[in-house]
Scaffold this active site. Structure first.
Site, PDB file in Angstrom:
ATOM      1  N   LYS A 114       0.890  -1.050   0.017  1.00 11.40           N
ATOM      2  CA  LYS A 114      -0.145   0.128  -0.046  1.00 11.40           C
ATOM      3  C   LYS A 114       0.897   1.320  -0.074  1.00 11.40           C
ATOM      4  CE  LYS A 114      -1.725   1.613   3.946  1.00 11.40           C
ATOM      5  NZ  LYS A 114      -1.454   3.096   4.422  1.00 11.40           N
ATOM      6  N   ARG A 163      -8.391  -0.348   5.080  1.00 12.15           N
ATOM      7  CA  ARG A 163      -7.653   0.558   4.313  1.00 12.15           C
ATOM      8  C   ARG A 163      -6.378  -0.168   4.000  1.00 12.15           C
ATOM      9  NH1 ARG A 163      -6.884   6.087   7.260  1.00 12.15           N
ATOM     10  NH2 ARG A 163      -5.685   6.455   5.661  1.00 12.15           N
ATOM     11  N   ARG A 171       0.458  15.047  13.187  1.00  8.78           N
ATOM     12  CA  ARG A 171       1.290  14.823  11.976  1.00  8.78           C
ATOM     13  C   ARG A 171       1.393  15.889  11.063  1.00  8.78           C
ATOM     14  NH1 ARG A 171      -0.890   8.936   9.450  1.00  8.78           N
ATOM     15  NH2 ARG A 171       1.033   9.131   8.290  1.00  8.78           N
TER      16      ARG A 171
HETATM   17  C1  EPZ Z   1       4.399   7.015   6.428  1.00 11.06           C
HETATM   18  O1  EPZ Z   1       3.596   8.148   6.830  1.00 11.06           O
HETATM   19  C2  EPZ Z   1       3.264   5.999   6.323  1.00 11.06           C
HETATM   20  N1  EPZ Z   1       2.353   6.218   5.429  1.00 11.06           N
HETATM   21  C3  EPZ Z   1       2.896   5.516   7.481  1.00 11.06           C
HETATM   22  O2  EPZ Z   1       2.110   4.200   7.563  1.00 11.06           O
HETATM   23  C4  EPZ Z   1       4.064   5.225   8.502  1.00 11.06           C
HETATM   24  O3  EPZ Z   1       3.844   5.194   9.855  1.00 11.06           O
HETATM   25  C5  EPZ Z   1       5.099   6.481   8.451  1.00 11.06           C
HETATM   26  O4  EPZ Z   1       5.452   6.753   7.485  1.00 11.06           O
HETATM   27  C6  EPZ Z   1       6.515   6.260   9.192  1.00 11.06           C
HETATM   28  O5  EPZ Z   1       6.976   5.087   8.642  1.00 11.06           O
HETATM   29  C7  EPZ Z   1       2.294   6.099   4.177  1.00 11.06           C
HETATM   30  O6  EPZ Z   1       3.475   5.877   3.772  1.00 11.06           O
HETATM   31  C8  EPZ Z   1       1.062   6.404   3.404  1.00 11.06           C
HETATM   32  P1  EPZ Z   1       6.378  10.720   8.124  1.00 11.06           P
HETATM   33  P2  EPZ Z   1       4.079   9.628   6.837  1.00 11.06           P
HETATM   34  O7  EPZ Z   1       6.378  11.686   7.781  1.00 11.06           O
HETATM   35  O8  EPZ Z   1       4.923   9.903   5.840  1.00 11.06           O
HETATM   36  C9  EPZ Z   1       7.079  13.777  11.735  1.00 11.06           C
HETATM   37  C10 EPZ Z   1       0.396   3.029   7.734  1.00 11.06           C
HETATM   38  O9  EPZ Z   1      -0.292   2.444   8.965  1.00 11.06           O
HETATM   39  N2  EPZ Z   1       6.853  14.631  10.637  1.00 11.06           N
HETATM   40  O10 EPZ Z   1       7.502   9.649   7.976  1.00 11.06           O
HETATM   41  O11 EPZ Z   1       3.178  10.726   6.992  1.00 11.06           O
HETATM   42  C11 EPZ Z   1       5.686  13.109  11.811  1.00 11.06           C
HETATM   43  O12 EPZ Z   1       4.800  13.773  12.763  1.00 11.06           O
HETATM   44  C12 EPZ Z   1       0.786   4.480   7.897  1.00 11.06           C
HETATM   45  O13 EPZ Z   1       0.239   2.418   6.744  1.00 11.06           O
HETATM   46  C13 EPZ Z   1       6.905  16.187  10.684  1.00 11.06           C
HETATM   47  O14 EPZ Z   1       7.174  16.662  12.192  1.00 11.06           O
HETATM   48  O15 EPZ Z   1       5.122   9.735   8.042  1.00 11.06           O
HETATM   49  C14 EPZ Z   1       6.219  11.859  12.524  1.00 11.06           C
HETATM   50  O16 EPZ Z   1       6.351  12.040  13.845  1.00 11.06           O
HETATM   51  C15 EPZ Z   1       0.524   4.975   9.109  1.00 11.06           C
HETATM   52  N3  EPZ Z   1       6.834  17.336   9.783  1.00 11.06           N
HETATM   53  C16 EPZ Z   1       7.432  11.586  11.721  1.00 11.06           C
HETATM   54  O17 EPZ Z   1       7.674  12.949  11.367  1.00 11.06           O
HETATM   55  C17 EPZ Z   1       6.311  16.697   8.491  1.00 11.06           C
HETATM   56  O18 EPZ Z   1       6.580  17.583   7.686  1.00 11.06           O
HETATM   57  C18 EPZ Z   1       7.426  10.555  10.758  1.00 11.06           C
HETATM   58  O19 EPZ Z   1       6.426  10.895   9.667  1.00 11.06           O
HETATM   59  C19 EPZ Z   1       6.645  15.133   8.318  1.00 11.06           C
HETATM   60  C20 EPZ Z   1       6.718  14.367   9.398  1.00 11.06           C
END
Ligand code: EPZ
Length: 422
Positions: free
Chosen positions: A22, A401, A122
């Site tokens: 996904k 999902r 997020r």
């Molecule tokens: C991806 O989300 C995945 N989603 C998530 O999987 C997964 O949990 C996550 O990566 C971490 O591995 C998809 O690929 C569609 P991040 P993403 O930006 O990219 C902070 C599932 O269950 N952050 O890597 O949205 C954020 O808050 C989903 O399939 C900022 O602070 O996650 C988090 O604490 C859930 N500012 C950390 O970084 C930003 O601009 C990592 O988030 C962006 C992120």
């Protein structure tokens, strides 16, 4: 609003084939925006997130069709409305990753801010910071991000690290935008997840010039144009990890087909440490548990660390270990909606900030529980397979999902799950 009724305990056995990923499919669907014409995502999983992403692309003006064999055809010849609507993006945060490709192709884009999420705060500040570095003018109004680059984007050295390390979709957004920018972009602290490596592979097949694949430093030489793709994404390592835990929590034995152990070393290491057998087998592996579950300390981290998307499932497993374990959530510190629900099933979990102390119990007991997000709901299904009695899980739409008809995959392995419409 379907519910699951799950009878336990059961012992799973047999073989199961893992779907395409996904989290690799969604950014690659966004990448189709970069190349006007017909792209094909082969054997895409039947998940509600994939359908919602198709809806998002249709709103932009794309024509989407799905073949009987599961391939999705995305015709991006026309993009006349570069707007990602709130009604769609609020249902699936990954919608944010159309922002970079739209800006690169149309030089203007409006995408709704994603809004709140059950797994915690997020923000998308790093996405916006990266696009500004490439020269975009960005402002937020009425809950929408408006991004403009009338003269196109320009390559730059960008540090993309954040308070919790790298960002997966943030890396995807900047990476895709930079493919059509003038000159060279260097992304430092890029996410190294296999899903990002898969996106880079696909983009290079479309004619992009990206090096540093799989490393935290990506170099992108901007090109004039890209051409559409026909691409099959990697297997879903989180679905595979979930089925590995299913074998372990039921003291069963499963053969997983179409799974890449190479993408899953952190989870395999932890499983072996607690006494679970994980053996490579053709195009997959065999997972079995024959001994009591040992305790473990787990800290989630960006790849190649232990994936946060398997934290809840692993917590359900460790709740049956002989002794105390600890889980520290370092990526989404508030990602614990499953804790109270597992405690309703007689687990003994205590949350202290981003840490959960798990005192192992002899058995879990069935109870009515509520799914809150995708991976938390997977953990509840796994706990119910091991629990004594019949568990009911509400809000099953969360699990649809990311898992394609999970009951139809688990029941042939010995599970007793019924899906009921309420
Ligand atoms: C991806 O989300 C995945 N989603 C998530 O999987 C997964 O949990 C996550 O990566 C971490 O591995 C998809 O690929 C569609 P991040 P993403 O930006 O990219 C902070 C599932 O269950 N952050 O890597 O949205 C954020 O808050 C989903 O399939 C900022 O602070 O996650 C988090 O604490 C859930 N500012 C950390 O970084 C930003 O601009 C990592 O988030 C962006 C992120």
């Amino acid at each position: 609003m379907d519910i699951f009724r799950i009878k336990g305990p059961v012992r799973l056995s047999g073989s199961v084939t893992i779907n395409s990923s996904k989290n690799a499919s969604l950014p690659i669907m966004a990448a189709s925006i970069l190349a006007p014409g017909k792209s094909t995502l082969q054997l895409a999983p039947y998940l509600s997130d994939i359908s919602v992403f198709s809806e998002l692309l249709s709103q932009l003006g794309c024509q989407i069709t799905r073949n009987n064999n599961g391939d999705i055809n995305i015709d991006t010849s026309v993009i006349d409305t570069p707007v990602g609507e709130y009604e769609v993006v609020r249902r699936m945060r990954a919608g944010i990753c159309i922002l970079g490709p739209l800006l690169a192709r149309c030089r203007t884009a409006q995408v709704s801010m994603p809004g709140g999420c059950a797994i915690g705060d997020r923000p998308v500040d790093i996405h916006l910071r990266g696009l500004r570095e490439l020269g975009a003018k960005i402002h937020i109004e009425n809950g929408y991000i408006t991004a403009e680059a009338p003269h196109g984007l320009t390559g730059k050295e960008i540090f993309l690290g954040g308070p919790f390390g790298s960002t997966v979709l943030g890396t995807a957004n900047i990476l895709m935008a930079a493919t059509l920018a003038k000159g060279k972009t260097l992304i430092e602290s890029a996410a190294c997840e296999p899903e990002i490596a898969d996106l880079v592979n696909c983009l290079n097949k479309m004619g992009a010039k990206i090096t540093g694949i799989g490393s935290p430093r990506l170099t992108i030489e901007g090109v004039q144009e890209l051409h559409p793709f026909t691409y099959k994404v990697i297997p879903d390592r989180i679905e595979a990890g979930t089925f590995m835990v299913a074998a372990a929590i039921t003291a069963g034995e499963l053969q997983l087909k179409n799974c890449r152990l190479n993408d899953m070393m952190a989870i395999v290491d932890k499983l072996r440490n607690i006494g679970v057998i994980v053996e490579p087998a053709n195009n997959g592996c065999i997972v079995a548990r024959k001994k009591p579950i040992k305790t473990s300390d787990v800290t989630t981290q960006p790849y190649p660390g232990f994936p946060t998307d398997l934290q809840a499932q692993f917590m359900a497993l460790l709740s049956l270990a002989e002794g105390n374990s600890i889980i520290i959530e370092k990526v989404f510190p508030d990602r614990f909606m499953h804790v109270a629900e597992l405690n309703r099933m007689a687990a003994n979990l205590r949350k202290e900030g981003p840490t959960v102390i798990i005192s192992g119990v002899k058995k879990l007991i069935a109870a009515p529980v509520m799914a809150s997000d995708l991976r938390a709901s997977a953990a509840l299904v796994l706990a119910a397979l091991a629990a004594e009695g019949t568990t009911t899980i509400q809000r099953v739409y969360h699990i649809d999902r990311g898992y394609e008809k999970i009951e139809e995959k688990l029941n042939p392995l010995g599970a007793k799950i019924t899906r009921e419409k309420t």
